[in-house]
Design a protein around this motif. Sequence first.
Motif, PDB file in Angstrom:
ATOM      1  N   SER A  37      54.736  36.405  47.515  1.00 54.22           N
ATOM      2  CA  SER A  37      55.096  37.323  48.588  1.00 54.22           C
ATOM      3  C   SER A  37      55.687  38.591  47.977  1.00 54.22           C
ATOM      4  CB  SER A  37      56.094  36.673  49.544  1.00 54.22           C
ATOM      5  OG  SER A  37      57.383  36.626  48.984  1.00 54.22           O
ATOM      6  N   MET A  38      56.101  39.489  48.806  1.00 55.31           N
ATOM      7  CA  MET A  38      56.702  40.736  48.327  1.00 55.31           C
ATOM      8  C   MET A  38      58.120  40.521  47.785  1.00 55.31           C
ATOM      9  SD  MET A  38      54.513  43.223  48.718  1.00 55.31           S
ATOM     10  CE  MET A  38      55.510  44.708  48.718  1.00 55.31           C
ATOM     11  N   GLU A  48      43.082  40.519  50.580  1.00 57.44           N
ATOM     12  CA  GLU A  48      43.140  40.405  52.042  1.00 57.44           C
ATOM     13  C   GLU A  48      44.081  39.291  52.484  1.00 57.44           C
ATOM     14  OE1 GLU A  48      39.093  40.150  53.435  1.00 57.44           O
ATOM     15  OE2 GLU A  48      38.635  42.187  52.752  1.00 57.44           O
ATOM     16  N   LYS A  49      45.271  39.282  51.898  1.00 55.66           N
ATOM     17  CA  LYS A  49      46.313  38.302  52.217  1.00 55.66           C
ATOM     18  C   LYS A  49      47.527  39.021  52.792  1.00 55.66           C
ATOM     19  CE  LYS A  49      44.169  34.752  50.462  1.00 55.66           C
ATOM     20  NZ  LYS A  49      43.684  33.694  51.298  1.00 55.66           N
ATOM     21  N   LEU A  50      48.313  38.304  53.580  1.00 61.01           N
ATOM     22  CA  LEU A  50      49.546  38.866  54.114  1.00 61.01           C
ATOM     23  C   LEU A  50      50.580  38.982  52.990  1.00 61.01           C
ATOM     24  CD1 LEU A  50      49.848  36.905  57.470  1.00 61.01           C
ATOM     25  CD2 LEU A  50      49.115  39.283  57.142  1.00 61.01           C
ATOM     26  N   PRO A  51      51.316  40.083  52.922  1.00 63.54           N
ATOM     27  CA  PRO A  51      52.293  40.263  51.846  1.00 63.54           C
ATOM     28  C   PRO A  51      53.606  39.516  52.065  1.00 63.54           C
ATOM     29  CG  PRO A  51      52.225  42.212  53.206  1.00 63.54           C
ATOM     30  CD  PRO A  51      51.150  41.290  53.722  1.00 63.54           C
ATOM     31  N   HIS A  52      53.796  38.928  53.248  1.00 59.78           N
ATOM     32  CA  HIS A  52      55.032  38.210  53.552  1.00 59.78           C
ATOM     33  C   HIS A  52      54.688  36.870  54.189  1.00 59.78           C
ATOM     34  CE1 HIS A  52      57.548  41.719  52.829  1.00 59.78           C
ATOM     35  NE2 HIS A  52      56.657  42.424  53.502  1.00 59.78           N
ATOM     36  N   PHE A  53      55.471  35.868  53.873  1.00 59.63           N
ATOM     37  CA  PHE A  53      55.374  34.595  54.579  1.00 59.63           C
ATOM     38  C   PHE A  53      56.149  34.738  55.877  1.00 59.63           C
ATOM     39  CE2 PHE A  53      54.821  33.155  50.155  1.00 59.63           C
ATOM     40  CZ  PHE A  53      53.608  32.486  50.307  1.00 59.63           C
ATOM     41  N   PRO A  54      55.834  33.948  56.906  1.00 56.56           N
ATOM     42  CA  PRO A  54      56.569  34.044  58.160  1.00 56.56           C
ATOM     43  C   PRO A  54      58.086  33.940  57.971  1.00 56.56           C
ATOM     44  CG  PRO A  54      54.631  32.712  58.463  1.00 56.56           C
ATOM     45  CD  PRO A  54      54.727  33.008  56.980  1.00 56.56           C
TER      46      PRO A  54
END
Length: 93
Positions: A1-2, A80-86
């Motif tokens: 993640s970031m 193409e992935k989200l940079p943060h987990f929920p």
Amino acid sequence: SMTGMQLSMREAPVKGTLVGLQIYVPQKSLDAYKTQRALALDARVLWQRHDGASQLCGIEFTALTEAQRARLKECFDYFEKLPHFPADTAARG
């Protein structure tokens, strides 16, 4: 993640250790990848554990600048992935 990452290593640094990383961000061409300047980041080791013959450790990035954040986000954009987990998003409020 970031905010950090998990690394697999032969020998993991001790929890609490500060480490420096050099990350080569994915590029559209092999030439661009080979000639880029590595993204230098500082991080702190949060945890470590054995995983077979490897050591896993979790690191948290420390004091990222906006320029470092932008380069790091390029990795997520490329794959193409989200940079943060929920949980990261919820923690930031």
